[in-house]
Design a protein around this motif. Structure first.
Motif, PDB file in Angstrom:
ATOM      1  N   ASP A   1       1.015  -1.144  -0.070  1.00  0.00           N
ATOM      2  CA  ASP A   1       0.045   0.220   0.326  1.00  0.00           C
ATOM      3  C   ASP A   1       1.108   1.172  -0.263  1.00  0.00           C
ATOM      4  O   ASP A   1       0.525   2.468  -1.054  1.00  0.00           O
ATOM      5  CB  ASP A   1      -0.756  -0.098   1.510  1.00  0.00           C
ATOM      6  CG  ASP A   1      -2.352  -0.776   0.890  1.00  0.00           C
ATOM      7  OD1 ASP A   1      -2.440  -1.562   0.031  1.00  0.00           O
ATOM      8  OD2 ASP A   1      -2.869  -1.406   2.344  1.00  0.00           O
TER       9      ASP A   1
ATOM     10  N   ARG B   1      -5.296  -9.490   2.700  1.00  0.00           N
ATOM     11  CA  ARG B   1      -6.186  -8.010   3.149  1.00  0.00           C
ATOM     12  C   ARG B   1      -7.848  -9.236   3.078  1.00  0.00           C
ATOM     13  O   ARG B   1      -8.231  -9.096   4.522  1.00  0.00           O
ATOM     14  CB  ARG B   1      -6.998  -7.853   1.714  1.00  0.00           C
ATOM     15  CG  ARG B   1      -5.412  -6.874   0.731  1.00  0.00           C
ATOM     16  CD  ARG B   1      -6.345  -6.199   0.191  1.00  0.00           C
ATOM     17  NE  ARG B   1      -4.997  -5.443  -0.583  1.00  0.00           N
ATOM     18  CZ  ARG B   1      -4.392  -4.766  -0.418  1.00  0.00           C
ATOM     19  NH1 ARG B   1      -4.512  -3.605   0.843  1.00  0.00           N
ATOM     20  NH2 ARG B   1      -3.577  -3.995  -1.340  1.00  0.00           N
TER      21      ARG B   1
ATOM     22  N   THR C   1     -11.817   2.778   5.064  1.00  0.00           N
ATOM     23  CA  THR C   1     -11.397   2.277   3.541  1.00  0.00           C
ATOM     24  C   THR C   1     -11.783   3.084   3.072  1.00  0.00           C
ATOM     25  O   THR C   1     -12.967   1.617   3.013  1.00  0.00           O
ATOM     26  CB  THR C   1      -9.820   1.360   3.224  1.00  0.00           C
ATOM     27  OG1 THR C   1      -9.029   1.386   4.070  1.00  0.00           O
ATOM     28  CG2 THR C   1      -9.286   1.953   1.696  1.00  0.00           C
TER      29      THR C   1
ATOM     30  N   GLU D   1      -8.963  -5.460  -3.075  1.00  0.00           N
ATOM     31  CA  GLU D   1      -7.609  -4.459  -2.613  1.00  0.00           C
ATOM     32  C   GLU D   1      -8.157  -3.471  -0.998  1.00  0.00           C
ATOM     33  O   GLU D   1      -7.571  -2.543  -0.909  1.00  0.00           O
ATOM     34  CB  GLU D   1      -8.253  -3.257  -3.859  1.00  0.00           C
ATOM     35  CG  GLU D   1      -8.117  -3.655  -4.455  1.00  0.00           C
ATOM     36  CD  GLU D   1      -8.350  -2.470  -6.532  1.00  0.00           C
ATOM     37  OE1 GLU D   1      -7.750  -1.329  -6.198  1.00  0.00           O
ATOM     38  OE2 GLU D   1      -8.462  -2.521  -6.732  1.00  0.00           O
TER      39      GLU D   1
END
Length: 307
Positions: free
Chosen positions: A15, A70, A95, A137
């Motif tokens: 990231d 993730r 996020t 993501e």
């Protein structure tokens, strides 16, 4: 070395874009970050990152592995929050992703107010004009414009937008009238670089075939803001989402043409993966944001007037 800790280091390095940046965020040396990633590479038997002195790049195996990491980390966070019970205070990093302009114009001010109301939550707002894979993501929630593909996402409808054709009043006074889509062939067009040089409109009466107008742009830009500004300056006709030009239309800087030929309105949703709404920070953000977004999109719609 703890595998979960190493996975967290790996995801953060990806990231942040470098081992040094990840180390600064974690309070560790780049060498310690590199050792954590090497530990994972030894466990999986493959190189996860191609490293240089200044940057890193995921290998093919790394692309797949970071998505798995993730998911594992998110599921662990969900499990901890669920076990703590519904009264757990919202906390941690939230996020969010949205299209660039709607994220800047509509969502960001509401996010600011949310952060004021919930001081134990921090946020990362990712603005992309592409569909982000929320699971791969590591995104908690997304603002989406347009029809939703069938998926396992939880969706909350917050409004509708249109695609409108606009031009400055002085431009319209100096050029032929635009009464039907075919008239656009006589006009200068401000186009978006990432879109085709054609606009499609709903079928005329007694027909099922949409009308497509081809054009050679007088000006092509890669920024929504630049396209709107050029239209306001009288450089030509532009086609934008209604919320992108609502203020300019309300101020009389732009006029909508071909309103009767527009495609149906497109829905706007907040979406999140199944199970994420049980996480306090996501539930709090949804409860806080949905009524405010509904109000804002309704105001934008009203400012454009009737179709």
């Amino acid at each position: 070395m703890d595998r979960l800790d190493a996975m967290k280091v790996f995801v953060l390095a990806v990231d942040e874009g470098s081992l040094a940046a990840a180390g600064r965020k974690l309070g560790r040396s780049p060498a310690a970050v590199s050792r954590a990633i090497a530990f994972l590479e030894e466990r999986v038997g493959a190189e996860l990152l191609h490293r240089t002195t200044r940057s890193i790049k995921l290998s093919e195996e790394g692309e797949r592995y970071v998505a798995v990491c993730r998911r594992v980390l998110i599921e662990l966070e969900e499990a901890a929050d669920i076990a703590a019970g519904p009264r757990t205070a919202p906390r941690g990093l939230l996020t969010i992703t949205a299209p660039v302009v709607s994220g800047e114009m509509v969502l960001r001010p509401i996010l600011d107010a949310f952060l004021d109301a919930y001081p134990t939550v921090s946020a990362k707002l990712l603005l992309f004009d592409r569909a982000v894979n929320l699971i791969d993501e590591g995104v908690d929630i997304a603002l989406r414009i347009g029809p939703l593909a069938d998926s396992a996402m939880v969706a909350t409808r917050i409004g509708e937008v249109r695609r409108v054709v606009v031009a400055a009043p002085r431009y319209l006074k100096q050029h032929p009238r635009i009464e039907e889509p075919g008239d656009l062939a006589k006009h200068q067009v401000v186009a978006m670089a990432h879109l085709p040089n054609s606009w499609t409109f709903k079928p005329p009466k007694n027909s099922s075939a949409p009308r497509t107008v081809q054009f050679i742009p007088r000006l092509t830009v890669s920024s929504t803001y630049a396209a709107v500004a050029s239209a306001v300056a009288g450089r030509g006709v532009a086609r934008m989402y209604s919320y992108q030009v609502a203020e300019q239309v309300a101020r009389g800087e732009l006029e909508i043409v071909l309103a009767g030929d527009e495609d149906p309105e497109m829905p706007v949703h907040l979406i999140c993966p199944q199970g994420r709404l049980s996480v306090p920070k996501v539930r709090a953000f949804t409860d806080f944001t949905v009524p405010r977004l509904k109000k804002q999109f309704a105001l934008l719609k009203k400012s454009l007037g009737a179709r």
